[in-house]
Write a protein that holds these residues in place. Sequence first.
Motif, PDB file in Angstrom:
ATOM      1  N   THR A 139      -7.302  29.308  30.379  1.00 14.53           N
ATOM      2  CA  THR A 139      -7.040  28.321  29.330  1.00 14.53           C
ATOM      3  C   THR A 139      -7.757  27.016  29.638  1.00 14.53           C
ATOM      4  O   THR A 139      -8.354  26.401  28.742  1.00 14.53           O
ATOM      5  N   ALA A 140      -7.736  26.606  30.912  1.00 12.32           N
ATOM      6  CA  ALA A 140      -8.416  25.360  31.294  1.00 12.32           C
ATOM      7  C   ALA A 140      -9.920  25.486  31.081  1.00 12.32           C
ATOM      8  O   ALA A 140     -10.570  24.557  30.595  1.00 12.32           O
ATOM      9  N   GLU A 141     -10.489  26.657  31.427  1.00  3.93           N
ATOM     10  CA  GLU A 141     -11.924  26.858  31.219  1.00  3.93           C
ATOM     11  C   GLU A 141     -12.265  26.825  29.738  1.00  3.93           C
ATOM     12  O   GLU A 141     -13.257  26.220  29.331  1.00  3.93           O
ATOM     13  N   LYS A 142     -11.430  27.498  28.930  1.00  5.44           N
ATOM     14  CA  LYS A 142     -11.667  27.482  27.476  1.00  5.44           C
ATOM     15  C   LYS A 142     -11.559  26.059  26.935  1.00  5.44           C
ATOM     16  O   LYS A 142     -12.366  25.638  26.099  1.00  5.44           O
ATOM     17  N   ALA A 143     -10.550  25.328  27.415  1.00 13.04           N
ATOM     18  CA  ALA A 143     -10.378  23.940  26.954  1.00 13.04           C
ATOM     19  C   ALA A 143     -11.565  23.086  27.379  1.00 13.04           C
ATOM     20  O   ALA A 143     -12.071  22.269  26.604  1.00 13.04           O
ATOM     21  N   ALA A 144     -12.056  23.304  28.623  1.00  6.28           N
ATOM     22  CA  ALA A 144     -13.215  22.538  29.097  1.00  6.28           C
ATOM     23  C   ALA A 144     -14.446  22.871  28.261  1.00  6.28           C
ATOM     24  O   ALA A 144     -15.201  21.973  27.862  1.00  6.28           O
ATOM     25  N   ASP A 145     -14.634  24.175  27.973  1.00 10.10           N
ATOM     26  CA  ASP A 145     -15.777  24.573  27.139  1.00 10.10           C
ATOM     27  C   ASP A 145     -15.669  23.966  25.741  1.00 10.10           C
ATOM     28  O   ASP A 145     -16.654  23.460  25.195  1.00 10.10           O
ATOM     29  N   ALA A 146     -14.456  24.025  25.158  1.00  8.07           N
ATOM     30  CA  ALA A 146     -14.263  23.473  23.814  1.00  8.07           C
ATOM     31  C   ALA A 146     -14.489  21.971  23.816  1.00  8.07           C
ATOM     32  O   ALA A 146     -15.119  21.416  22.910  1.00  8.07           O
ATOM     33  N   THR A 147     -14.005  21.282  24.852  1.00  9.71           N
ATOM     34  CA  THR A 147     -14.190  19.833  24.946  1.00  9.71           C
ATOM     35  C   THR A 147     -15.669  19.490  25.081  1.00  9.71           C
ATOM     36  O   THR A 147     -16.174  18.580  24.417  1.00  9.71           O
ATOM     37  N   GLU A 148     -16.376  20.266  25.931  1.00 13.39           N
ATOM     38  CA  GLU A 148     -17.804  20.023  26.114  1.00 13.39           C
ATOM     39  C   GLU A 148     -18.561  20.266  24.814  1.00 13.39           C
ATOM     40  O   GLU A 148     -19.413  19.467  24.416  1.00 13.39           O
ATOM     41  N   HIS A 149     -18.199  21.356  24.141  1.00  9.43           N
ATOM     42  CA  HIS A 149     -18.840  21.679  22.861  1.00  9.43           C
ATOM     43  C   HIS A 149     -18.575  20.575  21.838  1.00  9.43           C
ATOM     44  O   HIS A 149     -19.481  20.117  21.140  1.00  9.43           O
ATOM     45  N   ALA A 190     -20.121  15.735  18.829  1.00 11.20           N
ATOM     46  CA  ALA A 190     -19.863  14.321  18.531  1.00 11.20           C
ATOM     47  C   ALA A 190     -21.058  13.468  18.918  1.00 11.20           C
ATOM     48  O   ALA A 190     -21.445  12.549  18.193  1.00 11.20           O
ATOM     49  N   TYR A 191     -21.692  13.784  20.057  1.00  7.95           N
ATOM     50  CA  TYR A 191     -22.868  13.031  20.498  1.00  7.95           C
ATOM     51  C   TYR A 191     -23.998  13.188  19.491  1.00  7.95           C
ATOM     52  O   TYR A 191     -24.626  12.202  19.090  1.00  7.95           O
ATOM     53  N   ARG A 192     -24.255  14.449  19.082  1.00  6.48           N
ATOM     54  CA  ARG A 192     -25.342  14.689  18.115  1.00  6.48           C
ATOM     55  C   ARG A 192     -25.050  13.979  16.796  1.00  6.48           C
ATOM     56  O   ARG A 192     -25.934  13.377  16.195  1.00  6.48           O
TER      57      ARG A 192
END
Length: 191
Positions: free
Chosen positions: A80-90, A95-97
């Motif tokens: 779950t933490a990895e998925k959350a980290a991936d989703a946050t990074e995505h 948001a940056y773009r």
Amino acid sequence: MTTYNLRALPAALIVAMAAIGLPAVAQTSATTTTTTTATTPAMPATTQPTVTERAKETGKEAVDATERGAKKAYHATKNTAEKAADATEHGAKKAYRKTKEVGGEAVDATESGAKKAYRKTKEVGGKAVDATESGAKKAYSATKHGVQKAGDATANVAHKTADGMRTAGDKIGEKIPGTEQNEAAKAAGKQ
């Protein structure tokens, strides 16, 4: 008891329940194993685990179940933490773009607005300069014309005043004996 129930109960509770239930099971098995009939051959007696051994076994099963549950919970949390980290990074990349895109549009709009404002100011400033120059020329012409008229009017007034003064001087001179005006007035028959 199933493994599911063992995970749900704390190890201490399981040990306590085993300590209460094991003596009854031990008595039942002991009576069953000691009763033999004459027709059946005697079975070799199997040794039953003691209450302490059963409590240890139950405690070990509880520890194993807790360990398995902890591992599953760890792996689920990690996933779950990895998925959350991936989703946050995505999401951060999106948001940056988007911010970069919107920021670029804002810069373009500001630059375009500044250019338009510069051209308009230059255009209006040129018109203002032209208008000021034209107004200055008109004012100069009007002032020059007004000064000429005033000069003409002043000259006219001065001439009239001078003429009036000459006429008044002549009239006064006519009354003074011995002046040219007096002699001219005598000749003209005015006196």
